[in-house]
Design a protein around this motif. Structure first.
Motif, PDB file in Angstrom:
ATOM      1  N   ASP A 137       0.862  -1.177   0.000  1.00  0.00           N
ATOM      2  CA  ASP A 137       0.000   0.000   0.000  1.00  0.00           C
ATOM      3  C   ASP A 137       0.898   1.226   0.000  1.00  0.00           C
ATOM      4  OD1 ASP A 137      -2.161   1.727   0.192  1.00  0.00           O
ATOM      5  OD2 ASP A 137      -2.219   1.599   2.371  1.00  0.00           O
ATOM      6  N   GLY A 138       0.967   1.914  -1.106  1.00  0.00           N
ATOM      7  CA  GLY A 138       1.796   3.115  -1.180  1.00  0.00           C
ATOM      8  C   GLY A 138       3.267   2.781  -1.053  1.00  0.00           C
ATOM      9  N   THR A 139       3.855   3.150   0.069  1.00  0.00           N
ATOM     10  CA  THR A 139       5.293   2.947   0.258  1.00  0.00           C
ATOM     11  C   THR A 139       5.612   1.827   1.235  1.00  0.00           C
ATOM     12  OG1 THR A 139       5.351   4.582   2.030  1.00  0.00           O
ATOM     13  CG2 THR A 139       5.780   5.378  -0.216  1.00  0.00           C
ATOM     14  N   THR A 140       4.603   1.036   1.633  1.00  0.00           N
ATOM     15  CA  THR A 140       4.857  -0.034   2.602  1.00  0.00           C
ATOM     16  C   THR A 140       4.307  -1.376   2.126  1.00  0.00           C
ATOM     17  OG1 THR A 140       2.814   0.407   3.801  1.00  0.00           O
ATOM     18  CG2 THR A 140       4.779   1.544   4.573  1.00  0.00           C
ATOM     19  N   ALA A 141       4.885  -2.431   2.673  1.00  0.00           N
ATOM     20  CA  ALA A 141       4.387  -3.789   2.470  1.00  0.00           C
ATOM     21  C   ALA A 141       4.100  -4.352   3.857  1.00  0.00           C
ATOM     22  CB  ALA A 141       5.409  -4.645   1.752  1.00  0.00           C
ATOM     23  N   VAL A 142       3.024  -5.124   3.973  1.00  0.00           N
ATOM     24  CA  VAL A 142       2.600  -5.640   5.277  1.00  0.00           C
ATOM     25  C   VAL A 142       2.294  -7.123   5.157  1.00  0.00           C
ATOM     26  CG1 VAL A 142       0.875  -5.419   7.111  1.00  0.00           C
ATOM     27  CG2 VAL A 142       1.604  -3.398   5.847  1.00  0.00           C
ATOM     28  N   GLY A 143       2.729  -7.896   6.146  1.00  0.00           N
ATOM     29  CA  GLY A 143       2.432  -9.322   6.186  1.00  0.00           C
ATOM     30  C   GLY A 143       2.447  -9.820   7.616  1.00  0.00           C
ATOM     31  N   THR A 144       1.781 -10.936   7.849  1.00  0.00           N
ATOM     32  CA  THR A 144       1.727 -11.527   9.181  1.00  0.00           C
ATOM     33  C   THR A 144       2.362 -12.904   9.136  1.00  0.00           C
ATOM     34  OG1 THR A 144      -0.284 -10.316   9.697  1.00  0.00           O
ATOM     35  CG2 THR A 144       0.198 -12.224  11.062  1.00  0.00           C
ATOM     36  N   GLY A 145       3.147 -13.203  10.156  1.00  0.00           N
ATOM     37  CA  GLY A 145       3.804 -14.491  10.256  1.00  0.00           C
ATOM     38  C   GLY A 145       3.888 -14.936  11.699  1.00  0.00           C
ATOM     39  N   SER A 146       4.709 -15.932  11.939  1.00  0.00           N
ATOM     40  CA  SER A 146       4.868 -16.459  13.287  1.00  0.00           C
ATOM     41  C   SER A 146       6.304 -16.917  13.472  1.00  0.00           C
ATOM     42  CB  SER A 146       3.914 -17.635  13.499  1.00  0.00           C
ATOM     43  OG  SER A 146       4.070 -18.153  14.795  1.00  0.00           O
TER      44      SER A 146
END
Length: 189
Positions: free
Chosen positions: A145-154
């Motif tokens: 999104d725009g200038t960032t990347a986001v993800g969820t992990g463990s």
């Protein structure tokens, strides 16, 4: 820093041996060992003084913020920990390990003992891939999104919300990103 008490002596011995070789000094191994042992104390004192000076010059900003978080900043990295979170909890331990060993970390937020929000600014696609692999983030579940990347992990029993600043700019070479496994979109025919 290595916690082995012999570490400084060994490093000093190696440095003295190299210096003697470079300067073509006629020193035998027993003489170099004796010098390393004699100089270990003063060198440790110099190291301690240097570390103390660094600690004095680097102020730590500290505050209790809205939402019951304790916030501190050190060397440009913001740390937010929930007031009811034990500092020995898995999320705090993981955050501290990442902050102390990885220069890409911009901020960490720990709302509870098993949840970590971490913001990083990777310098390359390889760095971003390292973060995803290290924190168990599935590339198929990463959004940009725009200038960032986001993800969820463990990782180590901790749910990690990874946020990568500047990652979309790194992804401009989509073929390289696909090849590295950073993105998983199919290649257009």
């Amino acid at each position: 820093m290595n916690q082995d008490p012999r570490h400084v002596t060994h490093e000093l011995h190696s440095a003295l041996q190299m210096a003697a070789g470079l300067l073509d000094l006629p020193l035998a191994a027993p003489q170099l060992e004796a010098m390393a042992l004699e100089l270990t104390g003063p060198v440790r004192a110099l190291i301690a003084e240097a570390l103390a000076a660094v600690g004095d010059d680097a102020p730590v900003r500290y505050a209790v913020t809205d939402g019951a978080f304790e916030e501190s900043e050190f060397a440009g990295c913001v740390r937010r920990v929930g007031l009811d979170v034990d500092l020995d909890s898995p999320a705090v331990v993981l955050a501290e390990r990442m902050r102390s060993t990885q220069h890409d970390v911009v901020s960490t937020e720990i709302p509870d003992k098993t949840t970590l929000g971490i913001t990083v600014r990777p310098q390359s696609l390889d760095c971003w891939r390292w973060w995803m692999v290290s924190l168990g983030v599935d590339p198929e579940r990463v959004t940009t999104d725009g200038t960032t990347a986001v993800g969820t992990g463990s990782s180590k029993g901790v749910t990690v919300n990874l946020r990568g600043e500047g990652v979309p700019e790194l992804l401009t070479d989509r073929a390289a990103a696909r090849l590295m496994g950073v993105i998983t979109e199919p290649v257009a025919p």
